[in-house]
Write an enzyme that holds these catalytic residues in place. Structure first.
Site, PDB file in Angstrom:
ATOM      1  N   HIS A  11       0.813  -1.214   0.000  1.00 47.21           N
ATOM      2  CA  HIS A  11       0.000   0.000   0.000  1.00 47.21           C
ATOM      3  C   HIS A  11       0.851   1.271   0.000  1.00 47.21           C
ATOM      4  O   HIS A  11       0.341   2.372  -0.267  1.00 47.21           O
ATOM      5  CB  HIS A  11      -0.933   0.011   1.213  1.00 47.21           C
ATOM      6  N   ARG A  12       2.145   1.148   0.286  1.00 46.86           N
ATOM      7  CA  ARG A  12       3.018   2.319   0.184  1.00 46.86           C
ATOM      8  C   ARG A  12       3.278   2.678  -1.275  1.00 46.86           C
ATOM      9  O   ARG A  12       3.595   3.827  -1.601  1.00 46.86           O
ATOM     10  CB  ARG A  12       4.355   2.041   0.873  1.00 46.86           C
TER      11      ARG A  12
END
Length: 449
Positions: A420-421
């Site tokens: 998700h980064r």
């Protein structure tokens, strides 16, 4: 004059290997490039060839011995000479000379004798200039962390041991060549901190699994329980899984897909070409096309520099359950391959694994066909340092609504685990729906070719 064959640099960050079997014995005559030993690293079992010829005078260890890079594998006498007594004629090498020896390397990359001339005092070293030597006989200084130091750290085991105890191994002054930080340096620092520092001032340990004191981590067992030690490959895999779970904030999206037309298209391919095309190859080709549309998923996250590294080439990993555990062989430059080329590369993976020639590092995206194991879905662990993994479930007949009618269709489930980064859910969903669309309507991929 005796020559020593040293354990070479194994590459890929590996610094040690275990002796599995000797292929020669003392007194045997060895030719150049002749395999002399089987070694098991954290990645594979390989036969190591000797870079020079001679008569074996001694072996460097028994089966099961773990050797580190630069250790003596075996010693050889020139052909025609009597093997020298290893104890009586062993050269009296100093610690400094042993430090300076670069050691043998794999055949094809050149070799050099272990009797290497030492660098002049103060000469530039591989990782910077050397510090002045400690006074002879003086007490060793207590290990300490220096925020301004960047010592070289090669072994992933050393890095992990330090990280699990809350500090960066490169902040220590290593006792290896060119200040290389070794495991004993980290252990010495931990022992010193335990003996001299109050509990409140010790390095803060991570709260993640595996980063607890040995005493606290002991697992109770009862009579009749069996303890199964991990082999080197499973230890490496366990470390990789733990690191991924600890460092990657992953999310997962999934989608049921009508794969009926894909199965029909595969049948038409076989009839038209007379060649066999597996479903894995077809889906791999769809995934590569999807990465061309959504290249951010073909990335890695550099936490130290807080940057996303978007890779130009697609090096496709294939999660594979082998006889020695889970491995991820990599097909390099998969984005440049045709469907036929990708199919052939996938078909060659089992032979490459068996022969020890499979590439097991450097992947940028992984395809996991766990449907072959008879399951529909999986919350897969991303293969660090990659940013995403596409999973494919089994192909099964299910009731499906088509034009208002319930009909039997071949259905599979796709899952995408992503960092998700690196991207948001919208990007991940767009990639997944593109691949799903290719499966439901394979002809749509033609516009991507």
């Amino acid at each position: 004059m005796s020559r020593e064959f040293l354990l070479p640099d194994l590459g890929e960050g590996l610094s040690e290997a275990e002796i599995v079997a000797w292929l020669v014995a003392p007194g045997d005559t060895v030719a150049v490039d002749q395999p002399v030993v089987e070694l098991e690293s954290a990645k594979s079992v390989v036969q190591l060839p000797c870079p020079f010829d001679g008569v074996v005078s001694r072996l460097g260890g028994e089966v099961g011995t773990v050797l580190h890079e630069g250790a003596v594998l075996l010693a050889l006498e020139p052909i025609g000479d009597e093997p020298a007594d290893a104890d009586a004629h062993a050269p009296a090498e100093t610690a400094d000379a042993a430090e300076e020896a670069s050691g043998a390397v794999l055949v094809g990359y050149g070799t050099m004798s272990s009797a290497v001339a030492a660098r002049p005092l103060g000469a530039p070293a591989r990782f910077g200039r050397r510090d002045a030597p400690r006074a002879a006989g003086g007490p060793p200084s207590r290990p300490r962390l220096d925020p301004g130091r960047r010592s070289p750290v090669v072994s992933p085991i050393v890095r992990r041991l330090a990280r699990q105890n809350g500090f960066d191994a490169s902040r220590l002054e290593g006792t290896g060549p060119d200040h290389l930080v070794l495991r004993r340096d980290v252990e010495a620092y931990l022992a010193s901190a335990t003996a001299t520092t109050p509990d409140t001032q010790r390095p803060e340990r991570s709260a993640q699994p595996g980063a607890v004191r040995t005493a606290d981590a002991a697992v109770p067992s009862s009579e009749g329980d069996e303890r199964i030690p991990l082999d080197r490959m499973r230890r490496a895999a366990a470390a990789q899984f733990t690191r991924s779970r600890r460092e990657i904030p992953e999310a997962t999206v999934w989608l049921d897909v009508d794969a009926t037309r894909l199965v029909e298209a595969r049948r038409e391919l076989v009839e038209a070409t007379g060649e066999r095309f597996g479903l894995t190859a077809l889906i791999a080709r769809f995934a590569v096309a999807g990465l061309a549309r959504h290249p951010i998923l073909n990335s890695s996250f550099d936490a130290e520099r807080e940057e996303i590294v978007q890779h130009r080439a697609v090096h496709l990993g294939l999660a594979t359950q082998g006889p020695r555990g889970l491995v991820v062989p990599v097909i390099a430059n998969a984005g440049e391959l045709t469907l036929r080329g990708l199919r052939d590369a996938i078909a060659g993976v089992p032979d490459a694994l068996e022969g020890g020639g499979a590439r097991l590092r450097g992947g940028t995206f992984t395809l996991n066909n766990y449907g072959a194991l008879g399951v529909d879905g999986s919350a897969a662990i991303i293969n660090h340092p990659e940013a995403a993994m596409l999973g494919v479930g089994r192909f099964v007949e299910r009731p499906w609504v088509v034009d208002g009618a319930i009909v039997p269709r071949t259905v599979t489930e796709l899952t995408l685990s992503f960092d998700h980064r690196v991207c948001d859910g919208a990007e991940a969903a767009a990639f997944l729906t593109f691949v799903a669309g290719c499966i439901e309507r394979p002809m749509t991929l033609l516009v991507e070719l």
